[in-house]
Design an enzyme around this catalytic site. Structure first.
Site, PDB file in Angstrom:
ATOM      1  N   ARG A 274      49.629 -24.265  17.803  1.00 53.79           N
ATOM      2  CA  ARG A 274      50.130 -25.583  18.175  1.00 53.79           C
ATOM      3  C   ARG A 274      50.120 -25.788  19.683  1.00 53.79           C
ATOM      4  O   ARG A 274      50.129 -26.921  20.165  1.00 53.79           O
ATOM      5  CB  ARG A 274      51.549 -25.795  17.641  1.00 53.79           C
ATOM      6  CG  ARG A 274      51.650 -25.847  16.133  1.00 53.79           C
ATOM      7  CD  ARG A 274      53.111 -25.992  15.682  1.00 53.79           C
ATOM      8  NE  ARG A 274      53.727 -27.178  16.234  1.00 53.79           N
ATOM      9  CZ  ARG A 274      53.578 -28.414  15.742  1.00 53.79           C
ATOM     10  NH1 ARG A 274      52.812 -28.601  14.679  1.00 53.79           N
ATOM     11  NH2 ARG A 274      54.181 -29.434  16.319  1.00 53.79           N
TER      12      ARG A 274
ATOM     13  N   GLU B 193      56.719   1.657   3.896  1.00 51.79           N
ATOM     14  CA  GLU B 193      57.894   1.943   4.716  1.00 51.79           C
ATOM     15  C   GLU B 193      57.615   1.755   6.208  1.00 51.79           C
ATOM     16  O   GLU B 193      58.437   2.089   7.052  1.00 51.79           O
ATOM     17  CB  GLU B 193      58.379   3.383   4.476  1.00 51.79           C
ATOM     18  CG  GLU B 193      58.899   3.630   3.077  1.00 51.79           C
ATOM     19  CD  GLU B 193      60.064   2.734   2.718  1.00 51.79           C
ATOM     20  OE1 GLU B 193      61.015   2.625   3.527  1.00 51.79           O
ATOM     21  OE2 GLU B 193      60.026   2.112   1.637  1.00 51.79           O
TER      22      GLU B 193
ATOM     23  N   ASP C 236      58.961 -30.888  19.888  1.00 51.56           N
ATOM     24  CA  ASP C 236      59.402 -30.059  18.771  1.00 51.56           C
ATOM     25  C   ASP C 236      60.768 -29.438  19.055  1.00 51.56           C
ATOM     26  O   ASP C 236      61.174 -29.286  20.209  1.00 51.56           O
ATOM     27  CB  ASP C 236      58.407 -28.914  18.522  1.00 51.56           C
ATOM     28  CG  ASP C 236      57.124 -29.389  17.857  1.00 51.56           C
ATOM     29  OD1 ASP C 236      57.125 -30.493  17.303  1.00 51.56           O
ATOM     30  OD2 ASP C 236      56.125 -28.644  17.925  1.00 51.56           O
TER      31      ASP C 236
ATOM     32  N   PRO D 100      60.371  -5.598  11.456  1.00 48.97           N
ATOM     33  CA  PRO D 100      61.751  -6.078  11.544  1.00 48.97           C
ATOM     34  C   PRO D 100      62.516  -5.471  12.707  1.00 48.97           C
ATOM     35  O   PRO D 100      63.595  -5.942  13.060  1.00 48.97           O
ATOM     36  CB  PRO D 100      62.367  -5.682  10.192  1.00 48.97           C
ATOM     37  CG  PRO D 100      61.483  -4.615   9.656  1.00 48.97           C
ATOM     38  CD  PRO D 100      60.116  -4.895  10.183  1.00 48.97           C
TER      39      PRO D 100
END
Length: 229
Positions: A155, A117, A170, A90
């Site tokens: 893709r 963690e 897209d 993150p």
């Protein structure tokens, strides 16, 4: 293109690899996905331990540097070209279509899936990985994020999509990086809602103009930040 996935839970990927577009790409040998269990490189051959309590105290457990580094160093020589190391975290840069295009330009990716963690900080310091995040939220582990990377990158691998123009239309693709225009198929009318006449007119120029305008309208209404970018 080759993906090496380094994870504590390789079984999570089994069903995913056997489905749909990815499975066909693997069978056609356009893509390969190789799973590696980080526990196999644990120095603790009795309990296969790969995590420990954080120095300084605090909740949860931290992935140890030794098995992670040993796993990466063992996996890198398994193919002729070294893999670009991606850490799913993150704290990384946000995964956008531009980042996907950048990753797709590389012949091989090593995807590091965290748990608990997160990684001992020395994993980052020693590997200097490309840190990538799906967004401003936290997952239970990096496996879902790794699947998102694989799904978006394949893709752009030549031959994976039946129509090579498909990915260019897209959302977030093409020169404007706008949202994709609305799509319709049969029936022509359903519960009082009809397909726009222009799409069945046969006038390809008018259809292209309508799609460009609809793409701009949608982007302005739903993601105006993309226009400012």
């Amino acid at each position: 293109m080759r993906f090496d996935v380094l994870t504590l839970f390789p079984e999570i990927f089994r069903g995913y690899l056997g489905q749909s577009l990815l499975n066909r790409a693997i069978e056609a040998r356009l893509v390969s996905v190789v799973l590696h269990n980080i526990r196999d490189w644990s120095p603790d051959k009795r309990h296969w331990k790969v995590d420990d309590r954080p120095f300084g105290g605090g909740p949860g457990m931290v992935l140890m540097v030794e098995p992670v580094l040993a796993c990466v160093e063992a996996v890198q020589p398994l193919a002729p070209q070294p893999g670009h190391v991606v850490m799913l975290t993150p704290q990384g840069r946000r995964l956008t279509q531009a980042v996907v295009e950048e990753l797709a330009s590389r012949p091989r990716l090593l995807l590091l899936c965290g748990r608990y963690e997160g990684f001992d900080e020395r994993v980052r310091q020693l590997l200097e990985p490309d840190e990538i995040s799906l967004g401003d939220f936290v997952l239970n582990g990096g496996e879902v994020a790794a699947m998102a990377v694989i799904d978006s990158v394949i893709r752009l691998v030549p031959g994976v999509l039946g129509d090579e123009d498909s990915s260019e239309s897209d959302s977030f693709s093409g020169p404007g990086r706008l949202l994709e225009h609305a799509q319709y198929t049969r029936p022509r009318e359903f519960r009082g809602l009809a397909v726009p006449d222009v799409l069945v007119s046969g006038d390809h120029g008018a259809i292209e103009r309508w799609r460009d305008e609809d793409s701009l309208r949608r982007t302005r209404a739903r993601r105006p930040d993309l226009l400012s970018e």
